[in-house]
Write a protein that holds these residues in place. Structure first.
Motif, PDB file in Angstrom:
ATOM      1  N   ILE A 157     -20.416 -18.737  25.271  1.00 21.68           N
ATOM      2  CA  ILE A 157     -20.141 -18.289  23.907  1.00 21.68           C
ATOM      3  C   ILE A 157     -20.751 -19.282  22.930  1.00 21.68           C
ATOM      4  CG2 ILE A 157     -17.839 -19.401  23.863  1.00 21.68           C
ATOM      5  CD1 ILE A 157     -16.977 -16.978  22.056  1.00 21.68           C
ATOM      6  N   SER A 158     -21.484 -18.751  21.956  1.00 23.32           N
ATOM      7  CA  SER A 158     -22.120 -19.591  20.940  1.00 23.32           C
ATOM      8  C   SER A 158     -21.855 -18.958  19.576  1.00 23.32           C
ATOM      9  CB  SER A 158     -23.631 -19.690  21.191  1.00 23.32           C
ATOM     10  OG  SER A 158     -24.245 -20.546  20.240  1.00 23.32           O
ATOM     11  N   PRO A 159     -20.784 -19.383  18.893  1.00 25.99           N
ATOM     12  CA  PRO A 159     -20.442 -18.800  17.595  1.00 25.99           C
ATOM     13  C   PRO A 159     -21.588 -18.918  16.594  1.00 25.99           C
ATOM     14  CG  PRO A 159     -18.637 -20.121  18.427  1.00 25.99           C
ATOM     15  CD  PRO A 159     -19.808 -20.400  19.320  1.00 25.99           C
ATOM     16  N   GLY A 160     -21.704 -17.924  15.734  1.00 21.68           N
ATOM     17  CA  GLY A 160     -22.761 -17.941  14.722  1.00 21.68           C
ATOM     18  C   GLY A 160     -23.997 -17.229  15.204  1.00 21.68           C
ATOM     19  N   SER A 161     -25.155 -17.797  14.897  1.00 16.62           N
ATOM     20  CA  SER A 161     -26.431 -17.208  15.282  1.00 16.62           C
ATOM     21  C   SER A 161     -26.915 -17.863  16.565  1.00 16.62           C
ATOM     22  CB  SER A 161     -27.459 -17.420  14.157  1.00 16.62           C
ATOM     23  OG  SER A 161     -28.686 -16.816  14.472  1.00 16.62           O
ATOM     24  N   GLY A 162     -26.898 -17.113  17.683  1.00 15.08           N
ATOM     25  CA  GLY A 162     -27.097 -17.759  18.976  1.00 15.08           C
ATOM     26  C   GLY A 162     -28.281 -17.296  19.791  1.00 15.08           C
ATOM     27  N   LYS A 163     -29.256 -16.642  19.177  1.00 14.02           N
ATOM     28  CA  LYS A 163     -30.391 -16.167  19.985  1.00 14.02           C
ATOM     29  C   LYS A 163     -31.164 -17.325  20.609  1.00 14.02           C
ATOM     30  CE  LYS A 163     -33.477 -15.621  15.966  1.00 14.02           C
ATOM     31  NZ  LYS A 163     -34.268 -14.639  15.189  1.00 14.02           N
ATOM     32  N   SER A 164     -31.123 -18.506  19.979  1.00 14.84           N
ATOM     33  CA  SER A 164     -31.823 -19.662  20.530  1.00 14.84           C
ATOM     34  C   SER A 164     -31.116 -20.215  21.761  1.00 14.84           C
ATOM     35  CB  SER A 164     -31.949 -20.759  19.477  1.00 14.84           C
ATOM     36  OG  SER A 164     -30.664 -21.237  19.085  1.00 14.84           O
ATOM     37  N   GLU A 165     -29.898 -19.731  22.037  1.00 14.64           N
ATOM     38  CA  GLU A 165     -29.136 -20.224  23.178  1.00 14.64           C
ATOM     39  C   GLU A 165     -29.258 -19.331  24.409  1.00 14.64           C
ATOM     40  OE1 GLU A 165     -27.928 -23.137  23.001  1.00 14.64           O
ATOM     41  OE2 GLU A 165     -28.151 -23.378  20.832  1.00 14.64           O
ATOM     42  N   VAL A 166     -30.023 -18.250  24.296  1.00 10.01           N
ATOM     43  CA  VAL A 166     -30.159 -17.341  25.431  1.00 10.01           C
ATOM     44  C   VAL A 166     -30.720 -18.060  26.648  1.00 10.01           C
ATOM     45  CG1 VAL A 166     -31.413 -15.345  26.327  1.00 10.01           C
ATOM     46  CG2 VAL A 166     -30.326 -15.217  24.076  1.00 10.01           C
ATOM     47  N   ASP A 167     -31.844 -18.757  26.478  1.00  2.55           N
ATOM     48  CA  ASP A 167     -32.472 -19.432  27.617  1.00  2.55           C
ATOM     49  C   ASP A 167     -31.572 -20.529  28.190  1.00  2.55           C
ATOM     50  OD1 ASP A 167     -34.664 -17.799  27.436  1.00  2.55           O
ATOM     51  OD2 ASP A 167     -35.893 -19.231  26.321  1.00  2.55           O
TER      52      ASP A 167
END
Length: 254
Positions: A175-185
């Motif tokens: 889980i990455s609150p906020g804008s997390g598309k950079s955390e996919v990888d």
């Protein structure tokens, strides 16, 4: 109690120097020595929030997202940020933002606890043993559809967008609150079955599924509104009058 006293209490939990390099946190408008008897807490310093703070007679506004991100060459009524800054100064309201420093020391743990993650650890480390988001497990295997329903209930939101097979089984959750598309990888590299976050675009979602991970987009506000009640509780022991913005999604689904 002064603005600086309150900043010091916030800093003891979410150190300002742990904010990411691009961020802008701390006292952004006002005087650090101003005496504070009442605080207004919100996620964003919108026109409505500032108006509500004025109506309650607040001495200080605390938000998660900074009103001022980059340098300002002029402060005029021709610009909506300038108008807000002018309104804060005119009404002698000091304005403080705790953003990515709270994301690192605060938001991730609260989000994980709200969702019921077990054995949670930082998803994307930015400090020793701390960082953005959390990854853990929920103690049992459930379907992606069931997790989507659990997310809606946990964060009190009416809908989520899901990328992936709703009937697929999931257990390891990021889980990455906020804008997390950079955390996919990052989530993929750590073996997550699904990433719960916000601000996922069309290509972000379908690309994540192609990489082997499902995504539940619960909205930027949908998860991060937990900042408000957490801060109300954390600052409640100071004996101040604390007001908060009503939790309400900033957009409507029609």
């Amino acid at each position: 109690m002064t603005v600086q006293d309150i900043i010091d209490k916030l800093d003891s939990r979410s150190p300002i120097d742990s904010a990411l390099d691009w961020d802008n946190v701390g006292l952004l408008v006002g005087n650090a020595t101003k005496e504070v008897k009442s605080i207004y807490i919100a996620l964003d310093a919108t026109d409505e929030v500032i108006s509500h703070a004025i109506d309650t007679g607040a001495d200080m506004i605390l938000t998660h997202h900074p009103l001022i991100f980059s340098g300002m060459k002029r402060i005029t009524a021709d610009d909506f940020i300038g108008r807000r800054v002018m309104s804060l100064i005119r009404n002698d309201i000091s304005y403080v933002a705790f953003h990515t420093n709270f994301d690192v020391f605060g938001m991730g743990d609260i989000a994980a606890d709200t969702l019921g993650l077990r054995n949670a650890e930082p998803l994307d480390e930015t400090e020793e043993d701390e960082g953005i988001g959390r990854i853990g497990d929920i103690g049992k295997v459930i379907t992606l559809r069931e997790l989507a329903e659990t997310t809606k209930k946990a964060f009190d939101i009416s809908y989520v967008n899901v990328y992936g097979d709703l009937s697929a089984n999931v257990c390891r959750i990021a889980i990455s609150p906020g804008s997390g598309k950079s955390e996919v990888d990052v989530a993929v590299s750590k073996g997550a079955d699904v990433l719960i976050t916000g601000d996922i675009g069309h290509h972000d979602g379908i690309d994540a599924v192609a990489k082997g991970i499902a995504v539940i987009d619960a909205g930027h506000y949908g998860i991060e509104h937990i900042f408000i009640d957490d801060m109300v509780e954390y600052l409640g022991e100071l004996g101040l009058n604390i007001y908060k913005e009503e939790i309400r999604n900033p957009y409507e689904v029609v």
